[in-house]
Write a protein that holds these residues in place. Structure first.
Motif, mmCIF file in Angstrom:
data_model
loop_
_atom_site.group_PDB
_atom_site.id
_atom_site.type_symbol
_atom_site.label_atom_id
_atom_site.label_comp_id
_atom_site.label_asym_id
_atom_site.label_seq_id
_atom_site.Cartn_x
_atom_site.Cartn_y
_atom_site.Cartn_z
ATOM 1 N N ASN A 184 55.539 6.541 28.065
ATOM 2 C CA ASN A 184 54.681 7.322 28.955
ATOM 3 C C ASN A 184 55.470 8.143 29.967
ATOM 4 O O ASN A 184 54.910 8.683 30.911
ATOM 5 C CB ASN A 184 53.684 6.414 29.688
ATOM 6 C CG ASN A 184 54.360 5.411 30.610
ATOM 7 O OD1 ASN A 184 55.578 5.223 30.549
ATOM 8 N ND2 ASN A 184 53.589 4.755 31.452
ATOM 9 N N THR A 197 47.531 9.441 30.453
ATOM 10 C CA THR A 197 48.274 8.826 29.355
ATOM 11 C C THR A 197 47.347 8.715 28.150
ATOM 12 O O THR A 197 46.232 8.203 28.262
ATOM 13 C CB THR A 197 48.778 7.436 29.766
ATOM 14 O OG1 THR A 197 49.770 7.577 30.776
ATOM 15 C CG2 THR A 197 49.352 6.676 28.580
ATOM 16 N N ALA A 246 53.024 9.946 25.698
ATOM 17 C CA ALA A 246 51.821 10.136 26.517
ATOM 18 C C ALA A 246 51.518 11.605 26.797
ATOM 19 O O ALA A 246 50.389 12.058 26.642
ATOM 20 C CB ALA A 246 51.954 9.374 27.826
#
Length: 399
Positions: free
Chosen positions: A158, A367, A376
């Motif tokens: 992410n 995300t 993400a």
């Protein structure tokens, strides 16, 4: 008779499809999951050259674990986090990962620190079916996976990736400031290579030749040769594939030489320590960034409360690294909750790949993952140090 044989053949074929080799399926562990808890692991640099990242990241993670558990856990299960020191040493990362997989029986590795350390240890996780989630490196190997290797589906990231963020920030700077001779100084490892790749790819797309490319060994403290070379090559924009100490060292060396050149840092330079420690030497530094850095005296709402609580618990101001660590745990908690009360590793993997969006409290881009995309987002900002603070210059950038 021929129709009977044909039907028999189809039946045998169908049976064969239901008995594909185990290698074709992604094995996800159920270790670390009990009716009352979920055991997770992380390895950080708590004693080595980037402990200024590892310590606040682990603090942010601890704060998130405490918050989740204080609210009753996830579907009634409390989080128990195992923290190990990797010293930014790949060998230590391997030993720590083996210990957490074999002895601690972790369910997932979350927010592990560093490109070389994560890369060295990740096969241990994949072989055991342990999810590798949101490591503290944006290198491509942490989210790009080969569909023919099912265990690689266990990795998700992410963080803003180095290649894409470098490309987006460099494109903006080149177009906004009309630079003609861009160059780069990068760390000689997986992290630095990713920044270099982004630099080269973007310049190639713009049909511009780099004026100079130079590197340094991880842990180096003297950058006089690199800065002198880039100055003599006539660079007007220096991209830094550096971290904290190296960013300050490079810019300090340029100031010593009286070289007034523009610097653009990759995302690891976009932390509070750079202006705090570098002071006047780093004034004017631009950097690629994933989210705007909050300051306690200007923050509002939940972010203000979070900053105050962090300082109360750890005796220091929260920084970028602490936010990233906190978000790693909160992102994990969100998708585990989506997986439901009858928790299994497969259900968590399915939840991660479901396309559901997680929004943090810091107004970052959402995300979101899918079965084919385990990164993400790639939305990039450019920030600049002005009077000792990071200031947003441009957001929602791409290349």
């Amino acid at each position: 008779m021929s129709r009977l044989l044909s039907a028999l053949g189809l039946a045998v074929g169908a049976l064969a499809l239901t008995h594909l080799p185990a290698a074709a399926q992604t094995k996800v562990t159920n270790e670390g999951i009990s009716p009352t808890e979920i055991v997770i692991g992380t390895h950080q640099d708590l004693s080595g050259p980037i402990k200024v990242w590892g310590v606040p990241v682990s603090n942010g993670m601890k704060m998130a674990v405490e918050e989740v558990n204080a609210a009753g856990g996830i579907q009634g299960r409390k989080l128990r986090m195992i923290l190990e020191d990797n010293g930014y040493d790949p060998k230590k990362a391997v030993l720590a990962s083996q210990k957490m997989v074999e002895r601690d029986k972790i369910f997932a590795m979350i927010g592990a620190m560093g490109s070389p350390t994560v890369l060295a240890a990740q096969d241990i996780l994949f072989d055991a079916g342990v999810l590798q989630l949101f490591p503290l490196t944006a290198a491509e190997f942490t989210f790009k996976f080969d569909p023919s290797k099912p265990q690689e589906r266990l990795k998700f990231n992410n963080l803003l990736p180095y290649v894409e963020s470098t490309r987006a920030a460099l494109k903006y700077m080149m177009e906004a400031k009309s630079f003609k001779k861009p160059c780069i100084m990068h760390q000689d490892d997986e992290y630095g290579k990713n920044v270099l790749d982004g630099f080269n790819l973007q310049l190639a797309a713009m049909k511009i030749a780099p004026a100079s490319i130079t590197s340094y060994k991880r842990g180096a403290s003297d950058f006089s040769a690199q800065i002198a070379k880039m100055k003599s090559d006539g660079c007007d924009l220096v991209v830094l594939g550096t971290i904290i100490r190296e960013t300050i060292g490079a810019m300090s060396e340029a100031r010593k030489l009286g070289w007034d050149v523009t610097f653009l840092g990759a995302t690891p330079t976009n932390v509070l320590e750079v202006p705090t420690l570098g002071k006047e030497a780093v004034e004017g530094l631009y950097a690629a960034s994933g989210f705007e850095i909050p300051y306690e005296d200007t923050a509002k709402g939940k972010v203000k409360v979070w900053l105050v609580d962090y300082k109360k618990e750890f005796g220091t101001d929260a920084n970028t690294q602490a936010i990233i660590g906190y978000n790693a745990i909160m992102t994990f908690a969100y998708y585990v909750d989506k997986a439901g009360k009858d928790l299994t590793g497969q259900k968590v993997l399915d939840a991660l790949e479901s396309g559901d969006k997680f929004y943090d409290i810091f107004n970052s881009p959402p995300t979101k993952f899918s079965k084919t995309d385990h990164l993400a987002n790639t939305e990039t900002q450019v920030q600049q140090i002005q009077k000792g603070r990071w200031v947003l210059i441009k957001d929602t950038l791409s290349f």
